[in-house]
Scaffold this motif. Structure first.
Motif, PDB file in Angstrom:
ATOM      1  N   LEU A   1      15.856 -30.730  23.793  1.00 42.43           N
ATOM      2  CA  LEU A   1      14.627 -30.825  23.003  1.00 42.43           C
ATOM      3  C   LEU A   1      13.638 -31.689  23.778  1.00 42.43           C
ATOM      4  O   LEU A   1      13.980 -32.767  24.256  1.00 42.43           O
ATOM      5  CB  LEU A   1      14.903 -31.455  21.641  1.00 42.43           C
ATOM      6  CG  LEU A   1      15.969 -30.780  20.761  1.00 42.43           C
ATOM      7  CD1 LEU A   1      16.100 -31.522  19.431  1.00 42.43           C
ATOM      8  CD2 LEU A   1      15.636 -29.311  20.510  1.00 42.43           C
TER       9      LEU A   1
ATOM     10  N   ILE B   1      17.562 -35.150  24.450  1.00 43.03           N
ATOM     11  CA  ILE B   1      16.141 -35.340  24.142  1.00 43.03           C
ATOM     12  C   ILE B   1      15.483 -35.966  25.366  1.00 43.03           C
ATOM     13  O   ILE B   1      15.954 -36.965  25.908  1.00 43.03           O
ATOM     14  CB  ILE B   1      15.939 -36.212  22.883  1.00 43.03           C
ATOM     15  CG1 ILE B   1      16.557 -35.508  21.664  1.00 43.03           C
ATOM     16  CG2 ILE B   1      14.446 -36.486  22.641  1.00 43.03           C
ATOM     17  CD1 ILE B   1      16.430 -36.256  20.335  1.00 43.03           C
TER      18      ILE B   1
ATOM     19  N   GLU C   1      13.964 -29.690  14.438  1.00 44.22           N
ATOM     20  CA  GLU C   1      14.583 -28.923  15.533  1.00 44.22           C
ATOM     21  C   GLU C   1      16.104 -29.107  15.566  1.00 44.22           C
ATOM     22  O   GLU C   1      16.839 -28.186  15.911  1.00 44.22           O
ATOM     23  CB  GLU C   1      13.954 -29.312  16.876  1.00 44.22           C
ATOM     24  CG  GLU C   1      12.513 -28.833  16.968  1.00 44.22           C
ATOM     25  CD  GLU C   1      11.807 -29.241  18.247  1.00 44.22           C
ATOM     26  OE1 GLU C   1      12.433 -29.869  19.109  1.00 44.22           O
ATOM     27  OE2 GLU C   1      10.606 -28.931  18.362  1.00 44.22           O
TER      28      GLU C   1
ATOM     29  N   LEU D   1      11.578 -33.646  15.493  1.00 47.20           N
ATOM     30  CA  LEU D   1      12.914 -33.579  16.087  1.00 47.20           C
ATOM     31  C   LEU D   1      13.989 -33.326  15.021  1.00 47.20           C
ATOM     32  O   LEU D   1      14.923 -32.557  15.248  1.00 47.20           O
ATOM     33  CB  LEU D   1      13.214 -34.864  16.867  1.00 47.20           C
ATOM     34  CG  LEU D   1      12.429 -35.012  18.181  1.00 47.20           C
ATOM     35  CD1 LEU D   1      12.551 -36.427  18.741  1.00 47.20           C
ATOM     36  CD2 LEU D   1      12.913 -33.985  19.221  1.00 47.20           C
TER      37      LEU D   1
END
Ligand SMILES: NC(=O)c1ccc[n+]([C@@H]2O[C@H](COP(=O)([O-])OP(=O)(O)OC[C@H]3O[C@@H](n4cnc5c(N)ncnc54)[C@H](O)[C@@H]3O)[C@@H](O)[C@H]2O)c1
Ligand SMILES: [Zn+2]
Length: 357
Positions: free
Chosen positions: A68, A41, A88, A85
């Protein structure tokens, strides 16, 4: 490369510190037993700068990487972004064993850490801090959170990473103002805990500012050690850990009174000096020590005062923050450089005096 150990109730972990470590990430993660899929991330800016070297290292060690992205900015530390998130992660078939790597500054670290702590009741977390503030402070100790409404960090938990990989080479692309934000936390840690670190910073400021590799590594290692030691004693912030708030009582108030035009580090610098002056007025901190503190702050490029700051706004911000009870404030005050104490006896009048004068 140097290593700092952190003790925690949920297992000890290591912080690897040095320039060029991003390229060794795959190796470190293999060593702690990870394999297969990983989720990184990050934000677009950090991805552009460091996404490739990280991805190459991970692929080289046989990991499958999913990245991501969240936009840059403090406002992304929100339940909304966390919700996106989670979604995802589900689409990417991330499982309970799939580690999350937080690549970025404190915003990414806190947000990705919060998501790692809560997705499927917790997946392994690795912090890869890329700002000085994140390297010496936010990536260590397991505080993860998002902001909610007007309140900062008020939805969160304690969730320790499995490892921290600190590539001090990433500091070379930081804005000077961001770098100084971190430097303020270095000075803070030195004043509360480590007189030798303070002397190191005093003596090496020009090398620090010119981003000399060895000096940066040494400074980050020493500061990370302090945080590791303090959170190792008081993981849940029930006592000792509060000394890390030195300079922050006034600092937070200045940040919000200036509508965040003053950065966190700048505000903390002013707060640290104000606390020093209060301690000196109370007859505790020696004049020489106060002068040393002021000199380091100035030479670091941090402010010692804000000319047009309205005192009422600061006091109002502190009231709002519930920092003032019956006209008295709780302060972390330096006894000398390297040692602080907690005082509940500082009057708002004395604070006003040192901030104005
Ligand atoms: N969890 C904790 O214990 C703890 C402690 C202190 C602060 N925090 C949190 O940390 C956050 C602040 O962190 P921050 O100061 O790192 O801010 P940040 O994460 O917003 O990063 C600052 C800026 O630098 C950029 N950046 C990051 N790495 C870079 C690099 N290597 N080169 C160039 N640009 C880079 C970012 O994209 C961003 O624009 C706040 O949300 C604060 O609440 C948490
Ligand atoms: Zn801070």
């Amino acid at each position: 490369m140097k290593t700092v150990e952190v003790r925690s109730g949920s297992g000890d972990y290591r912080i690897h510190i040095g320039p060029g470590l991003l390229e060794q990430t795959g190796q470190w993660l293999t060593e702690i037993g990870f394999s297969g899929k990983l989720v990184v991330i990050t934000n677009p800016l950090v991805r552009k700068l460091y996404g490739d070297s990280l991805a190459q290292s991970l692929e080289g060690s046989g990991f499958e990487t999913i990245t991501l992205e969240v936009p840059d900015g403090e406002e992304q530390k929100s339940l909304d972004t966390a919700g996106r998130l989670y979604h995802e992660l589900t689409i990417a078939y991330a499982e309970r064993t799939t580690p999350i790597l937080a690549l970025g500054g404190g915003v990414i670290g806190d947000l990705a850490g919060f998501v790692a702590a809560t997705y499927q009741r917790g997946v392994p977390l690795v912090q890869i801090p890329t700002t000085l503030l994140a390297q010496v402070d936010s990536s260590i100790g397991g505080k993860v959170a998002v902001n909610h409404g007007q309140l900062k960090n008020n939805i969160g938990t304690f969730y320790q990473p499995r490892a921290v990989i600190t590539d001090t080479g990433t500091l070379k692309t930081l804005d000077r103002r961001e770098f100084n934000n971190g430097l303020a936390e270095v000075i803070k840690s030195a004043v509360v805990w480590d007189r030798e670190l303070f002397a190191f910073v005093e003596q090496n400021l020009s090398k620090i500012k010119s981003l000399d590799n060895d000096t940066l590594e040494e400074m980050v290692v020493r500061t990370a050690k302090i945080k590791a030691e303090i959170v190792g004693e008081d993981e849940r912030d029930l006592g000792l850990r509060s000394i890390l708030n030195y300079g922050h009582t006034v600092g937070h108030a200045i940040e919000s009174a200036s509508d965040f035009k003053t950065t966190h580090g700048e505000a903390v610098a002013i707060g640290m000096l104000a606390a020093g002056k209060i301690s000196n007025r109370l007859g505790i901190l020696d004049r020489n020590e106060l002068e040393k503190l002021q000199t380091v702050i100035v030479e670091a490029g941090l402010p010692t005062a804000i000319p047009d700051l309205k005192m009422e706004k600061i006091v109002e911000a502190m009231r709002h923050d519930k920092k003032i009870f019956h006209g008295k404030l709780r302060f972390i005050l330096p006894r000398m450089i390297g040692e602080v104490f907690i005082s509940d006896e500082v009057s708002s009048h004395l604070l006003e005096e040192v901030l104005v004068g």
